[in-house]
Design an enzyme around this catalytic site. Structure first.
Site, mmCIF file in Angstrom:
data_model
loop_
_atom_site.group_PDB
_atom_site.id
_atom_site.type_symbol
_atom_site.label_atom_id
_atom_site.label_comp_id
_atom_site.label_asym_id
_atom_site.label_seq_id
_atom_site.Cartn_x
_atom_site.Cartn_y
_atom_site.Cartn_z
ATOM 1 N N ASP A 159 0.807 -1.399 -0.023
ATOM 2 C CA ASP A 159 -0.161 0.170 -0.197
ATOM 3 C C ASP A 159 0.980 1.608 -0.083
ATOM 4 O OD1 ASP A 159 -2.126 -2.037 -0.150
ATOM 5 O OD2 ASP A 159 -1.248 -1.927 2.513
ATOM 6 N N HIS A 187 -5.205 -3.674 6.242
ATOM 7 C CA HIS A 187 -4.078 -3.459 4.876
ATOM 8 C C HIS A 187 -5.609 -3.822 4.560
ATOM 9 C CE1 HIS A 187 -2.674 -4.920 1.474
ATOM 10 N NE2 HIS A 187 -3.464 -6.322 1.618
HETATM 11 P P1 NAX Z 1 -2.543 -18.118 -3.757
HETATM 12 O O1 NAX Z 1 -3.847 -18.732 -3.602
HETATM 13 O O2 NAX Z 1 -1.959 -17.865 -5.035
HETATM 14 O O3 NAX Z 1 -1.111 -19.094 -3.167
HETATM 15 C C1 NAX Z 1 -1.771 -19.038 -1.918
HETATM 16 C C2 NAX Z 1 -0.686 -20.781 -1.651
HETATM 17 O O4 NAX Z 1 -0.948 -20.762 0.138
HETATM 18 C C3 NAX Z 1 -1.741 -22.192 -1.915
HETATM 19 O O5 NAX Z 1 -0.614 -22.179 -2.568
HETATM 20 C C4 NAX Z 1 -1.752 -22.673 -1.170
HETATM 21 O O6 NAX Z 1 -2.383 -24.429 -1.117
HETATM 22 C C5 NAX Z 1 -0.970 -21.371 0.155
HETATM 23 N N1 NAX Z 1 -1.740 -22.559 1.280
HETATM 24 C C6 NAX Z 1 -2.740 -22.309 1.773
HETATM 25 N N2 NAX Z 1 -2.464 -22.811 2.946
HETATM 26 C C7 NAX Z 1 -1.354 -22.917 3.360
HETATM 27 C C8 NAX Z 1 -1.062 -23.277 4.979
HETATM 28 N N3 NAX Z 1 -2.165 -23.536 5.901
HETATM 29 N N4 NAX Z 1 0.611 -23.907 4.637
HETATM 30 C C9 NAX Z 1 1.585 -23.391 3.407
HETATM 31 N N5 NAX Z 1 0.438 -23.170 2.698
HETATM 32 C C10 NAX Z 1 -0.797 -22.704 2.472
HETATM 33 O O7 NAX Z 1 -2.356 -17.031 -3.486
HETATM 34 P P2 NAX Z 1 -1.379 -15.236 -3.506
HETATM 35 O O8 NAX Z 1 -1.550 -14.600 -5.059
HETATM 36 O O9 NAX Z 1 0.158 -16.185 -3.235
HETATM 37 O O10 NAX Z 1 -2.084 -15.056 -2.131
HETATM 38 C C11 NAX Z 1 -1.140 -15.261 -0.530
HETATM 39 C C12 NAX Z 1 -1.931 -14.354 0.155
HETATM 40 O O11 NAX Z 1 -0.983 -12.349 -0.235
HETATM 41 C C13 NAX Z 1 -3.337 -14.088 -0.153
HETATM 42 O O12 NAX Z 1 -3.663 -14.050 1.217
HETATM 43 C C14 NAX Z 1 -3.914 -12.970 -0.317
HETATM 44 O O13 NAX Z 1 -5.061 -12.299 -0.173
HETATM 45 C C15 NAX Z 1 -2.597 -12.057 0.142
HETATM 46 N N6 NAX Z 1 -2.774 -11.107 -0.276
HETATM 47 C C16 NAX Z 1 -1.721 -10.050 0.024
HETATM 48 C C17 NAX Z 1 -1.330 -8.718 -0.362
HETATM 49 C C18 NAX Z 1 -0.962 -7.653 1.056
HETATM 50 O O14 NAX Z 1 -0.460 -6.368 0.438
HETATM 51 N N7 NAX Z 1 -0.204 -8.125 2.221
HETATM 52 C C19 NAX Z 1 -1.262 -8.159 -1.540
HETATM 53 C C20 NAX Z 1 -1.072 -9.217 -2.315
HETATM 54 C C21 NAX Z 1 -2.155 -10.175 -1.887
HETATM 55 O O15 NAX Z 1 -3.453 -9.821 -2.504
#
Ligand code: NAX
Length: 328
Positions: A159, A187
């Site tokens: 952000d 956030h």
């Molecule tokens: P993806 O869905 O591509 O990847 C997430 C991965 O996490 C998947 O491979 C899944 O199998 C794995 N996972 C789920 N539960 C798990 C666990 N208990 N232990 C280990 N791995 C686990 O998501 P992606 O685009 O990589 O985003 C990841 C996270 O970042 C999401 O929650 C998303 O909302 C968040 N974000 C946060 C941002 C921020 O500024 N704070 C911005 C970008 C993003 O939206």
């Protein structure tokens, strides 16, 4: 030669990590002379995909990448880690209530907090990127009684960077000339990007722009809704920029912030600026010798006060929900 630093990353087969892991392995996080071990956590069904990512890490032949550990058991994968980047989270599904989202993520970040508590190195620093990031960090922190609370942060640097970029294009100034940007609060859509203390080429940004309507109706919503705009354009949520911001936050936490500037970090509140103690809320922070401090003494005008309070109220609500669910 230096001892490798152990960096844990969760959600390692996901979109953000497809960029993040390669940046870490190339030295962008810890420096070009620091070997690194990657400790990669995924859920069981994603381990196969993670194998493919590790094949690609191998194929990049990164000189600094010393070792890669993978698995679906946090107690093993977090063993001895110095840095933990918690990216994997449960996304909000269709028709899912916010309470359900917090409960599902509590089921992830509670046990991960405990695993870090029991197995991470004494100097561990934990940064939560997975959403809802602030409250996920709060949950992990409360499940790790032996790790100082100050070691749990959440990511608002994306952000912060988005706000820098918007201000840069508005004023035609390179981002390197823009200092002291602040993101306050959560956030989420309630976050408050504050330019009243920001300097553009040494001049106060709010004075320079002098347009409260632009601030309220264009700048703030553009920054706060940038994630949705990326999804609209790309068909996928922001990933490479989120990885880059994750690197920026942790790198600055370890190596320090530049003199005369600060960064936005969501950290456990010490009560500064009226934010209730313990909430993981975004503040302007400086880092020296690996320790961050919330910048003190900033004057908060009425425009800012309302917006900070609204975002902090949302954080307090999320905390109350996870408390009721017994997650903290
Ligand atoms: P993806 O869905 O591509 O990847 C997430 C991965 O996490 C998947 O491979 C899944 O199998 C794995 N996972 C789920 N539960 C798990 C666990 N208990 N232990 C280990 N791995 C686990 O998501 P992606 O685009 O990589 O985003 C990841 C996270 O970042 C999401 O929650 C998303 O909302 C968040 N974000 C946060 C941002 C921020 O500024 N704070 C911005 C970008 C993003 O939206």
């Amino acid at each position: 030669t230096k001892t490798p630093v152990k960096v844990a990353v969760t959600g390692a087969a996901g979109q953000i990590c497809y960029s993040l892991l390669f940046r870490i392995a190339s030295g962008d996080l810890l420096g070009k002379d620091q070997p690194v071990d990657l400790h990669l956590l995924e859920i069981t069904p994603a381990l196969k995909a993670l194998e493919g990512v590790v094949m690609e890490l191998d194929d990049a032949a990164f000189p600094l990448l010393n070792n890669v550990v993978t698995g679906d058991d946090a107690n093993k994968v977090f063993d001895g880690v110095n840095v933990a980047l918690l990216v994997g989270a449960k996304p909000r599904g269709k028709g899912m209530e916010r309470g359900d989202l917090l409960r599902d993520n509590g089921g992830i970040f509670g046990p991960q907090g405990k695993a870090l508590n029991d197995h991470a190195a004494d100097d561990v620093r934990v940064l939560v990127t997975g959403n809802p990031a602030n409250t996920n960090a709060l949950i992990a922190m409360n499940n790790a009684p032996d790790i100082p609370n100050s070691r749990f942060n959440a990511l608002t640097r994306l952000d912060h960077n988005r706000a820098l970029s918007q201000l840069s294009s508005k004023t035609g100034t390179p981002t390197t000339e823009i200092k002291k940007m602040t993101i306050w609060g959560n956030h989420s859509a309630t976050q408050y990007p504050d330019i009243f203390h920001t300097e553009i080429g040494g001049k106060n940004a709010a004075d320079l722009i002098d347009d409260e309507a632009w601030l309220a109706d264009t700048f703030i919503p553009t920054v706060a809704k940038r994630g949705a705009a990326i999804i609209e354009a790309r068909g996928l949520s922001s990933a490479a920029s989120a990885a880059s911001a994750t690197i920026d936050h942790m790198r600055d936490w370890i190596a320090g912030t530049p003199e005369g500037d600060w960064v936005s970090m969501a950290v456990p509140s010490d009560g500064s600026y009226g934010v209730p103690e313990g909430l993981v809320s975004s503040f302007p922070c400086v880092v020296k010798n690996g320790e961050y401090e919330i910048v003190q003494g900033l004057e908060i005008n009425e425009f800012s006060r309302q917006r900070i309070d609204a975002s902090v109220a949302e954080l307090a609500e999320e905390r109350d929900t996870v408390q009721k669910l017994g997650l903290i």
